[in-house]
Design a protein around this motif. Structure first.
Motif, mmCIF file in Angstrom:
data_model
loop_
_atom_site.group_PDB
_atom_site.id
_atom_site.type_symbol
_atom_site.label_atom_id
_atom_site.label_comp_id
_atom_site.label_asym_id
_atom_site.label_seq_id
_atom_site.Cartn_x
_atom_site.Cartn_y
_atom_site.Cartn_z
ATOM 1 N N GLY A 187 -2.058 9.374 1.109
ATOM 2 C CA GLY A 187 -0.627 9.334 1.349
ATOM 3 C C GLY A 187 0.120 10.517 0.749
ATOM 4 O O GLY A 187 1.243 10.822 1.167
ATOM 5 N N ASN A 202 1.618 4.218 1.537
ATOM 6 C CA ASN A 202 1.438 5.041 2.723
ATOM 7 C C ASN A 202 2.185 6.369 2.580
ATOM 8 O O ASN A 202 2.940 6.591 1.634
ATOM 9 N N LYS A 203 1.993 7.239 3.562
ATOM 10 C CA LYS A 203 2.563 8.587 3.496
ATOM 11 C C LYS A 203 4.082 8.558 3.449
ATOM 12 O O LYS A 203 4.711 9.272 2.653
ATOM 13 N N ARG A 209 0.826 -1.193 0.000
ATOM 14 C CA ARG A 209 0.000 0.000 0.000
ATOM 15 C C ARG A 209 0.866 1.252 0.000
ATOM 16 O O ARG A 209 1.933 1.279 0.619
#
Length: 330
Positions: free
Chosen positions: A206, A180-181, A178
């Protein structure tokens, strides 16, 4: 200038003509010894080998390069390189096998050597003052039944950044499924200049926080079926994903997860050089300036130089190096 396949056949129809061209590309200022850098060189014409008068080191135009120890005729190398450069959606090893009249394992290793040379070692960040960047991520992998459309357990993430009217930067991400940030912000910092004027993304949370005093960040809400809002869209990078996935569906049919980064590097090189009329020449230059390719298996190095033999025992062992997981276009 090489502008079609017949030009390749007419200009590089013999190994000698190919070798002369490689010498020109590898040593544009004159032949020099790769061992001591001396320019005092003698030629052993009967073996197509050079002898250094200073250190007595013997070498050839292909020694220590991607061509190292290849027994495949240079004419076939040139033909394969041209076809890979000019095929917008790539060309499979099976197709080259039929075109060159070689075995599949020879065509497979040939393709991967050329892809190795196409790879950018330390690509410069794209963009800069006044530039507009589009960023997105996609997944490559086969479909799974009865798991829902959002399932990514069997897929590999690919991150992408496109400068409008310029180059792309792509990266295969194996650590997470995934975006994410931390991952997305790190990719922005790695692949783009810090003073870009605009960065456009989709509504992935993100990306929140990538704007600063130099850069404006805007997004389109794909979840609400918003695709374009004025100048804000990600259609450019979406087109990149579409072209790459068409290459999997139409040319390769399936690729190994282990070697996905090689296919990405080939695609990135060809896309970034799409306006280059000397793409074939520049790719050949990379072939003779890139070090020989080696294969790592459990800490041991197996030189791919022996891959062009017909030793069936070696190939059966080499197949064990590949990841049995195969990727298909989602």
């Amino acid at each position: 200038m090489i502008d079609n396949l017949m030009s390749v056949v007419s200009q590089f129809g013999t190994d000698n003509a190919c070798r002369v061209r490689l010498v020109e590309l590898r040593w544009p200022n004159g032949i020099e010894c790769p061992n001591c850098r001396s320019c005092k060189i003698s030629r052993i014409s009967t073996r197509e080998v050079y002898d250094c008068d200073s250190c007595r080191y013997q070498f050839s135009a292909t020694a220590g390069t991607i061509f190292h120890d290849s027994h495949l005729p240079l004419t076939k190398w040139f033909f394969a390189t041209y076809v890979m450069c000019e095929s917008k959606k790539g060309v499979s090893a099976n197709q080259l096998k039929r075109m060159l009249g070689v075995s599949y394992k020879t065509a497979w290793y040939l393709c991967h050597r050329i892809r190795k040379a196409m790879a950018e070692v330390n690509p410069a960040p794209i963009g800069g003052k006044g530039a507009t960047i589009e960023m997105d991520e996609t997944y490559a992998g086969g479909k799974r039944r009865h798991v829902g459309s959002g399932y990514v357990g069997n897929k590999t993430m690919i991150l992408g950044a496109l400068e409008r009217g310029g180059e792309i930067r792509l990266r295969v991400e194996r650590q997470t499924k995934r975006g994410n940030k931390k991952l997305l912000h790190g990719f922005v910092a790695e692949s783009t200049q810090p003073d870009n004027s605009k960065i456009y993304t989709d509504d992935n949370p993100g990306y929140l926080g990538i704007a600063d005093e130099d850069t404006m960040h805007e997004s389109v809400n794909h979840s609400a079926e918003e695709w374009v809002r004025g100048d804000v869209h990600t259609n450019g990078i979406e087109g990149v994903w579409s072209l790459f996935k068409r290459s999997i569906v139409g040319s390769y049919h399936q690729v190994s997860a282990k070697h996905l980064d090689r296919y990405i590097e080939e695609f990135e090189w060809r896309f970034n050089q799409r306006e280059n009329p000397f793409l074939f020449r520049d790719t050949l230059r990379r072939l003779v300036t890139t070090e020989k390719m080696e294969y790592r298996e459990e800490g041991r190095l197996i030189c791919l130089s022996i891959a062009f033999t017909d030793a069936s025992s070696f190939f059966s062992n080499a197949l064990k190096l590949d990841d049995p997981t195969r990727l298909r276009n989602p």
